[in-house]
Design an enzyme around this catalytic site. Structure first.
Site, short mmCIF file in Angstrom:
data_model
loop_
_atom_site.label_atom_id
_atom_site.label_comp_id
_atom_site.label_asym_id
_atom_site.label_seq_id
_atom_site.Cartn_x
_atom_site.Cartn_y
_atom_site.Cartn_z
N HIS A 44 33.61 23.78 1.10
CA HIS A 44 34.76 24.46 1.10
C HIS A 44 34.38 25.46 1.20
O HIS A 44 34.98 27.14 1.63
CB HIS A 44 35.69 24.45 -0.77
N GLU A 45 33.28 26.15 -0.02
CA GLU A 45 33.22 28.19 0.30
C GLU A 45 32.37 27.86 1.90
O GLU A 45 33.22 28.71 2.71
CB GLU A 45 31.70 27.53 -0.62
N HIS B 2 35.32 28.67 4.16
CA HIS B 2 35.91 30.05 3.75
C HIS B 2 35.23 31.20 5.23
O HIS B 2 36.17 31.94 5.46
CB HIS B 2 35.71 30.91 2.82
N GLU C 275 43.45 28.54 0.65
CA GLU C 275 42.09 27.75 -0.21
C GLU C 275 42.90 26.08 0.63
O GLU C 275 41.95 25.43 0.22
CB GLU C 275 42.45 28.34 -1.62
#
Length: 422
Positions: free
Chosen positions: A279-280, A283, A357
């Site tokens: 997930h990070e 970004h 997100e």
């Protein structure tokens, strides 16, 4: 065109540019609707019995402290910024060192920031008590006091230096100071996004390399597969302060690193840690930090240009006990306007953040291909961090920077159904 009107026009143009950037870069629709419609959001599904109620109870206990802190901070800034009290304070604290305008700005800003923090300190202490009561905080009161003092000192120093430049430019360039300051504010946002992981993060946490292991190898390989290689995988000593679980990617280029809370390393299995990191890395892959930096720079420049118009409004200056934007006594009013701007812009920032997100969640699912680990990770995070599964709609709209845990689980189930449908 007069300087105040020019400032207003520039603020409008920059605001329009910011709106355009937000509109075109925000992923408003992240996932198409799967056959049969979207998965219903079930707030307590997947959580152990009683955890959802406990999380809602914790949020309800903490919410009044958050609101009280906002109200107290805003009221204090208004009293200091819209009455002669703040102006007298700025003058008075600089008198022992000669009373020059630079000392008024520097010492006045420091005192005003400290006063604002002291007013909200009892509420902050209550919030820490609540976090201790529910097992979220592990900080000793000595460490809590050190964190408060250090964050206040950093905030006061940076704010004082920034306002020294603002007032100094206003004294040197009374017609165009706001234009130069707007450019400087935008540049400061850009520089700050690069320097924060290098200068600020180490002031609060210690970071040690993750020892060689299968997890470290897998995380580095995941970053390579993502097309965003990292320099290192670090472990933060977060357990000194909290029991919460988290991981993130920070830095650019040679400073980019994956950071794991030591609590995450201790409590999550490797596949769930990889899901968080994926997930990070999402970004990074979609340049969310870069887009956020551009938005922040445009927003800061627009805010300063608008400030140039407001600080030329005679009735407002008279109310604050100042004569012009070059008067050091304008500092309390400036801090009030910045506080108001931050509060009023929060819903827009959080709206954008929730969609960004969600896109990072999609990236994590596609990078790992493991919806099961993602859902298990979200449930475990919700349980450990006591995330409110069903916050009030108005609260989530104003303060919610992420989708709720149940919304993210439903999102993963939608993704899984789309995969199964081909």
């Amino acid at each position: 065109m007069s300087a105040p009107r020019a400032a207003l026009v520039v603020a409008a143009v920059l605001g329009g540019a910011l709106t355009a950037v937000i509109w075109w870069t925000t992923p408003w629709t992240v996932l198409p609707e799967p056959p049969g419609g979207r998965t219903p959001v079930r707030p307590e599904e997947g959580l152990p019995a009683g955890v959802g109620a406990l999380a809602a109870e914790y949020a309800a206990a903490l919410r009044p402290a958050t609101l009280a802190s906002i109200v107290l901070g805003l009221a204090t800034a208004a009293v200091l910024g819209l009455t002669p009290i703040g102006a007298r304070l700025v003058r008075g604290v600089a008198r022992p060192v000669g009373g020059g305008w630079a000392w008024q700005v520097l010492l006045g800003t420091v005192v005003l920031v400290v006063v604002g923090r002291l007013v909200t300190l009892p509420v902050a202490a209550y919030g820490e008590v609540v976090r201790h009561r529910y097992g979220l905080s592990t900080r000793s009161w000595g460490l809590w006091a050190r964190d408060v003092a250090l964050s206040t000192a950093i905030d006061a120093a940076l704010t004082a230096l920034s306002l020294l430049v603002v007032v100094g430019l206003a004294r040197r360039l009374p017609r165009t100071w706001w234009a130069w300051t707007a450019g400087g504010a935008a540049a400061l946002v850009v520089v700050g996004s690069f320097l924060y992981p290098v200068l600020i993060e180490p002031a609060f946490n210690r970071f040690d390399p993750l020892p060689p292991s299968e997890l470290r190898t897998d995380l580095l390989a995941l970053a390579e597969e993502n097309g965003t290689p990292v320099e290192d995988v670090l472990v933060s000593d977060a357990s000194r302060r909290t029991t919460a679980l988290n991981a993130y990617v920070s830095g650019f280029g040679s400073t980019r690193r994956i950071v794991l809370y030591d609590t995450t390393l201790e409590r999550l299995p490797d596949d769930e840690i990889e899901s968080i990191v994926a997930h990070e890395l999402g970004h990074v892959a979609t340049d969310d930090v870069l887009a956020g930096t551009v938005m922040g720079a445009l927003g800061a420049a627009a805010a300063v240009a608008l400030l140039g118009r407001l600080l030329a409004w005679t009735p407002l200056l008279r109310r604050a006990g100042a004569t012009s934007s070059a008067d050091p006594r304008v500092v309390p009013l400036t801090l009030l306007l910045l506080t108001l701007g931050s509060l009023l812009s929060a819903p827009v920032q959080n709206l954008v953040s929730r969609h960004v997100e969600a896109r990072a969640d999609l990236h994590a699912l596609e990078l790992t291909g493991d919806a099961g680990a993602f859902i298990a990770m979200q449930d475990r995070l919700a349980e450990t961090n006591l995330s409110d599964p069903d916050p009030p709609a108005a609260w989530q709209w104003w303060f919610g920077s992420h989708p709720t845990g149940p919304q993210r689980v439903a999102f993963a189930l939608d993704w899984q159904r789309l995969q199964e449908a081909g």
